[in-house]
Design an enzyme around this catalytic site. Structure first.
Site, mmCIF file in Angstrom:
data_model
loop_
_atom_site.group_PDB
_atom_site.id
_atom_site.type_symbol
_atom_site.label_atom_id
_atom_site.label_comp_id
_atom_site.label_asym_id
_atom_site.label_seq_id
_atom_site.Cartn_x
_atom_site.Cartn_y
_atom_site.Cartn_z
ATOM 1 N N ARG A 263 0.849 -1.186 0.000
ATOM 2 C CA ARG A 263 0.000 0.000 0.000
ATOM 3 C C ARG A 263 0.888 1.240 0.000
ATOM 4 N NH1 ARG A 263 -4.265 1.864 4.718
ATOM 5 N NH2 ARG A 263 -5.448 3.326 3.455
ATOM 6 N N THR B 193 -7.664 9.324 4.694
ATOM 7 C CA THR B 193 -7.411 8.183 5.565
ATOM 8 C C THR B 193 -7.596 6.860 4.845
ATOM 9 O OG1 THR B 193 -8.164 9.536 7.430
ATOM 10 C CG2 THR B 193 -7.996 7.180 7.796
ATOM 11 N N CYS B 194 -8.591 6.770 3.996
ATOM 12 C CA CYS B 194 -8.854 5.508 3.301
ATOM 13 C C CYS B 194 -7.789 5.179 2.267
ATOM 14 C CB CYS B 194 -10.225 5.551 2.632
ATOM 15 S SG CYS B 194 -11.614 5.632 3.778
ATOM 16 N N PHE B 195 -7.075 6.191 1.790
ATOM 17 C CA PHE B 195 -6.125 5.984 0.696
ATOM 18 C C PHE B 195 -4.697 6.331 1.086
ATOM 19 C CE2 PHE B 195 -10.303 7.012 -1.100
ATOM 20 C CZ PHE B 195 -10.549 5.832 -1.780
#
Length: 647
Positions: free
Chosen positions: A582, A608-610
């Site tokens: 990630r 935050t999600c990415f």
């Protein structure tokens, strides 16, 4: 050559050798990760074309340096073993040493630098010859490869199920090495041939309301395996665990969406999530589980690394992973804050002496049906962290991790967290039996206070300990304190069985299990820098240098807050391979003019999600550090995905 370098996107690239092709040299991968990436150019942003495994050797034809670190050019003859067939026509580069000093590769016969091994390992190697070390390494590696595939054939500790709503745990009977009790969910382990031992396959039996428990007693095989566990290399344990996880993956039910309220609801998120997953009520979890509660709950934890989706009431969150991570981080905060009260500070914290004052024990007073249910859910979260490699830092005391591996607490562990109690016990034990006046003056009560302050029944006759009752009192008091957490440990381990094969925990020591769950306390900036992608800004820009400098100067607590700000987690995954899957994105927030007062007044933004951080073009390093610290310390809500409605 300058034009070619510009096309690769590298800066300040310098060859360490001459312009003429050098003789091929052998290199060996010493990365702490199981695999190290190979790229099509000496640039972290270049496409990945292969991987080199830890310990693998290959030929190198050239070495170059740039601002990202030192790179090696892999010889074409080595590409077939390292890269896919359709990639062997490309150039192959891999990072030897990162700019911050992390070493990934060593030339053959090159001495191992201190950055590769911890200081205690280096001290243990003093005075040992290289041939001796090579022989020992070969023996230990061979032992790891031979022992771990045999685990499925051994009768280990067998959990008595991982249902969800059932009566209090009980201890099944054992006869020799065999377990006698209800048929249960046991750990799954995969043999070297890929076959799964039938005795270790999870059972689909059991459901709502069934009585079940977890064995605390270890079989003879487990005790012998535990005696060998410090001789087994961590990388082999990790590989074996990953193989087991892959073999035990269940069919995924629809991921539930949980509606949480952390603004006006007085109940902690831990309780809200626990109730929602257990009940599956409309309006709280949608859709409802199609299976029985026990099977559905277990399958959710076995199927995916993101167990639920989150919708925070009053916050504009579209959960693509960040909301789930945020809910886990907040639940960890709640637990150490006593919400709900299933953890308790060590006695050393109350007495103000000894070590581990900032650690927690399982609360011995958590014995009600509701508390045991919470403890099982707590175990589910610990098991999920192990299974999916997502660090979930909970500051449990070393003795708790030791018990969670399946071993009983020892007096040495109790002395670590209850120094005052052990000193008093030692003082009573040391009194001469003939000193009746000393016993009378000391006036030791026959009732002992537990970790939660509750007094026990009298352990010996009378109100105070005498010379005649001293030995019995010491023995019973020690036994009482050593076993006061057994019921809670059984409940936590029962919850862990919903996500991980419990017998595999016999492969780990307490500190190793803690690292498996919690990850590394300190942020590995080099690992984060190695997976960073830059958007709208050059890696050589002053703003980038200011950012990395500021992050390296943050305290451990602020580094955890930074990770939570950009990812929802407070620590990186335990395995560097998981980190590399990630990318961290550092992006320029260009809505303001560079170095303008508006830019200096603006705050950083996070996706935050990415795993994304957007920085304004600040005028200096001081402003960047101040704004970043303010953002990570004060921003908690996730509300920039959309405009949340009033509630």
């Amino acid at each position: 050559e300058p034009e070619a370098l510009d096309a690769l996107g590298t800066t300040a690239l310098a060859r360490t050798g001459s312009a003429a092709p050098a003789e091929p040299r052998m290199y060996r991968c010493v990365s702490r990760a199981l695999k190290h990436r190979i790229r099509a150019a000496p640039d972290l942003a270049a496409v990945e074309i292969g991987q080199v495994e830890r310990g693998q050797t290959f030929m190198v034809v050239d070495v170059v340096e740039n601002q990202q670190g030192t790179w090696v050019h892999i010889h074409p003859d080595s590409l077939h073993a390292l890269c896919d067939e359709n990639m062997t026509h490309l150039e192959a580069w891999t990072l030897k040493r990162a700019a911050l000093g992390t070493v990934f590769l060593l030339e053959e016969n090159e001495p191992i630098p201190s950055s590769v091994l911890p200081a205690e390992d280096l001290q243990a190697l003093d005075g040992k010859s290289m041939p001796l070390l090579q022989h020992r390494y070969f023996v230990l590696t061979s032992a790891s490869r031979l022992i771990l595939p045999l685990v499925p054939a051994l009768q280990l500790l067998i959990p008595q199920g991982c249902g969800w709503d059932y009566a209090e745990p009980r201890i099944a009977q054992t006869v020799g090495d065999a377990t006698v009790g209800d048929a249960a969910v046991a750990a799954v382990a995969t043999s070297a041939t890929g076959a799964v031992s039938r005795s270790l396959v999870p059972s689909s039996r059991g459901g709502h309301g069934e009585q079940r428990g977890v064995l605390l007693a270890a079989s003879l095989h487990q005790k012998r395996l535990q005696a060998l566990r410090q001789l087994l290399f961590d990388e082999h344990k990790e590989r074996f665990l990953r193989t087991t996880v892959a073999q035990t993956k269940a069919a995924a039910p629809t991921r539930p969406e949980i509606v949480l309220n952390r603004i006006s609801n007085t109940k902690p998120l831990f309780v809200q999530v626990c109730r929602a997953l257990r009940a599956g009520r409309a309006g709280h979890v949608t859709p409802l589980f199609p299976l029985s509660p026990a099977e559905s709950f277990r399958n959710v934890f076995l199927a995916t690394s993101r167990v639920w989706r989150v919708r925070f009431i009053g916050e504009g969150l579209d959960d693509a992973g960040g909301g789930y991570a945020e809910s886990l981080s907040e639940m960890a905060e709640e637990l150490v804050g006593g919400r709900p009260r299933i953890l308790i500070r060590t006695p050393n914290a109350d007495d103000g002496l000894g070590d581990y004052r900032d650690c927690f024990l399982l609360h011995p007073g958590a014995t009600s049906r509701r508390h045991l249910r919470w403890l099982r859910f707590f175990g589910c979260l610990l098991g999920s962290a192990i299974r999916h490699g997502q660090a979930w830092p909970v500051p449990l005391a070393p003795c708790v991790w030791h018990q969670l591996t399946g071993e009983p607490m020892q007096p040495a562990h109790l002395a670590q967290v209850a120094s005052g109690f052990m000193r008093k016990l030692d003082f009573v034990r040391a009194l001469p039996a003939s000193d009746a006046a000393g016993f009378a003056d000391l006036a030791v009560p026959t009732r002992v206070a537990g970790t939660d302050g509750r007094l026990s029944t009298p352990l010996v006759a009378g109100d105070y300990v005498t010379a005649a009752t001293r030995d019995a009192f010491v023995t019973r008091a020690l036994r009482l304190r050593l076993h006061e957490f057994d019921r809670q440990v059984a409940a936590v381990r029962e919850g862990m069985a919903a996500a991980v094969p419990l017998p595999l925990l016999a492969l780990y020591t307490g500190p190793q299990l803690e690292k498996l769950v919690c990850g590394e306390a300190e942020l590995n900036i080099a690992a984060l820098q190695a997976v960073t992608q830059y958007r709208g800004i050059e890696p050589s820009a002053p703003l980038v240098a200011w950012f990395w400098t500021a992050l390296s100067e943050f305290s451990v607590e602020d580094q955890a807050l930074f990770l939570r700000f950009v990812s929802g987690h407070t620590r990186l995954p335990r395995d560097p391979d998981d980190v590399s899957t990630r990318h961290f994105i550092l992006q320029l927030k260009d809505r303001y003019l560079a170095n303008s007062p508006q830019a200096d007044a603006a705050l950083p933004e996070a996706g935050t999600c990415f795993f994304t951080l957007r920085l304004p073009q600040y005028s200096c390093a001081r402003v960047l550090q101040e704004r970043l610290l303010y953002a990570i310390r004060c921003c908690k809500s996730i509300d920039s995905d959309f405009q949340a409605p009033d509630f």
